[in-house]
Design a protein around this motif. Structure first.
Motif: not given
Length: 453
Positions: A15, A42-44, A229, A233-235, A237-238, A365
């Motif tokens: 990150l 964070t993204a997580k 964001r 955002k992370a989801t 992108d994944a 993860t």
């Protein structure tokens, strides 16, 4: 007294930035080592940051809602001259399982690095602080700028140039300008040191709408723009990487789960299950874990770099959880070694932590296969998208009471639909069908598990 800045630490898992969610302190507050001073997203996960010093808050550099890069300053402290003479603060301990940072025993860092959080700190090989992006100060609470600890360079730095070039405005004003399609570089600021205000943006819009030399702005918009964001955002992108990175197929199976529902009712009455009462999801998870033994291909991943299929000899089970911050998939490690009661307790614990926004980044993860329970929303079935790096994901639908063939006749039975999406590079149709059929057989007849062990 000496002044020390505390920069956003490296929170791990690759990150590079976080959004400041809330300050737990204000300018002038006295803080103690490891006292929680802020929450960052964070993204997580949502992470609590502890104070690296005993001292007084001298300045807050960032407002809530602003995204900060690793290495950018968050807060400045006034500390005792003796402590301030050291180049590095006392290092707080690593985060606990809930994502918070537990207090440490203290002690000064001897290698002169920037403030670090043990296990989540700035990388030792990186000696220079990343160039800052311009951030507005908190005008309502911040005193005059704190003098830097080190001597100023004789020539203007790249950082100073970047700060001068970027228009100065608070995050709400920047958002207002974006919504109106206004480039802040074109707006003259009337605030302190050229700070652009909301009124400046509105004046620019009024002037340029009238003379039609600038952009056309629609008044009274009925659209709402939501920044992409953090977890969302992370989801996103994944999911894009997964959907376009692996050929995916889905198989379906509708099962009479009446015997499983009767088993769950009996188990819930037993004393040993009072702490972690098993539900349908935990039983489905246990059935999946048993079925993996016959079809280990579903518990594999595709390694592009090595041009290999990597088959795991353990099962790290991901459980998709809908949270106020978006979809999260916390992982139960070595789930294949757990009893039904252990699995049930782990699912409940992970779900509660995820919904509270306290899941540690490391717990999101490393999964090898995932379950998503769409049945809780009253949905019968779906075609789930693979979690990146995994070969299979199982969607569990809603249990419906409906007419079904039973003992040569028609009876009202409890029925659900399972959907298995798989990476067709790793798993072929025969393997996916066998795996899903094994799960279905266990749920239709729990005693059939004896044939799998």
């Amino acid at each position: 007294m000496a002044v020390r800045e505390f920069a956003l630490p490296d929170l791990g898992e690759g990150l590079t930035e976080s959004e400041l969610v809330a300050w737990k302190v204000a300018v002038g507050d006295t803080v103690q080592l490891n006292q929680i001073i802020a929450e960052v997203e964070t993204a997580k996960a949502l992470v609590e940051l502890p104070a690296p010093y005993d001292g007084r808050v001298a300045r807050l550099f960032v407002e809530p809602g602003v995204t900060v890069a690793v290495g950018e300053p968050l807060v400045a402290f006034e500390v005792d001259a003796e402590e301030g003479a050291a180049d590095a603060p006392v290092a707080p301990a690593a985060p606990d399982a809930a994502g918070a940072f537990a207090p440490s025993a203290g002690g000064l860092s001897a290698d002169g690095r920037e403030p670090t959080l043990v296990g989540y700190g700035a990388r030792p090989e990186s000696g220079a602080r990343p160039a800052r992006r311009a951030r507005p100060g908190l005008a309502a609470t911040a005193p005059a700028p704190v003098a830097p600890v080190t001597a100023a360079p004789s020539a203007p730095s790249t950082t100073a140039t970047a700060l001068a070039e970027r228009p100065r405005a608070t995050p709400p004003v920047r958002k207002f300008a974006r919504e109106l399609g206004v480039d802040l570089a074109s707006v003259a600021g009337s605030g302190d040191r050229g700070l652009i205000t909301r009124g400046d943006v509105q004046l620019y819009v009024d002037q340029h709408t009238t003379d039609s030399a600038g952009p056309t702005v629609e008044a009274g918009s009925r659209e709402k723009r939501i920044p992409i964001r953090g977890v969302r955002k992370a989801t996103a992108d994944a999911m894009v990487r997964s959907a376009f990175g692996a050929p995916q197929a889905t198989v379906f199976l509708t099962v009479d789960v009446t015997p499983t529902m009767e088993l769950i009712a009996r188990l819930r009455e037993r004393a040993e299950h009072t702490e972690a009462r098993p539900g349908l999801l935990s039983v489905v998870a246990k059935a999946l874990l048993l079925a993996v033994r016959r079809t280990p291909e579903v518990n594999s991943r595709w390694d592009d770099a090595a041009n290999e299929i990597v088959e795991a000899e353990y099962v790290h089970l991901g459980i998709a959880a809908a949270t106020p911050r978006g979809l999260m998939v916390p992982v139960i490690r070595d789930a294949d070694r757990m009893t039904l009661g252990d699995v049930s307790g782990a699912i409940r614990s992970l779900a509660e932590t995820a919904r509270a926004g306290r899941t540690a980044p490391a717990d999101l993860t490393g999964g090898t296969i995932t379950i998503t329970n769409v049945g809780v929303f009253g949905v019968d079935a779906g075609t789930p998208i693979l979690t990146p790096g995994e070969a299979a994901i199982l969607a569990v639908g809603a249990v419906r009471r409906q007419p079904w063939e039973h003992d040569g006749g028609i009876a009202l039975r409890q029925v659900l639909t399972l959907a298995l999406t798989f990476d067709h590079r790793i798993v072929d149709g025969e393997q996916a069908s066998r795996f899903l059929a094994d799960i279905g057989r266990i749920l239709a007849d729990p005693a059939s598990v004896l044939t799998l062990v």
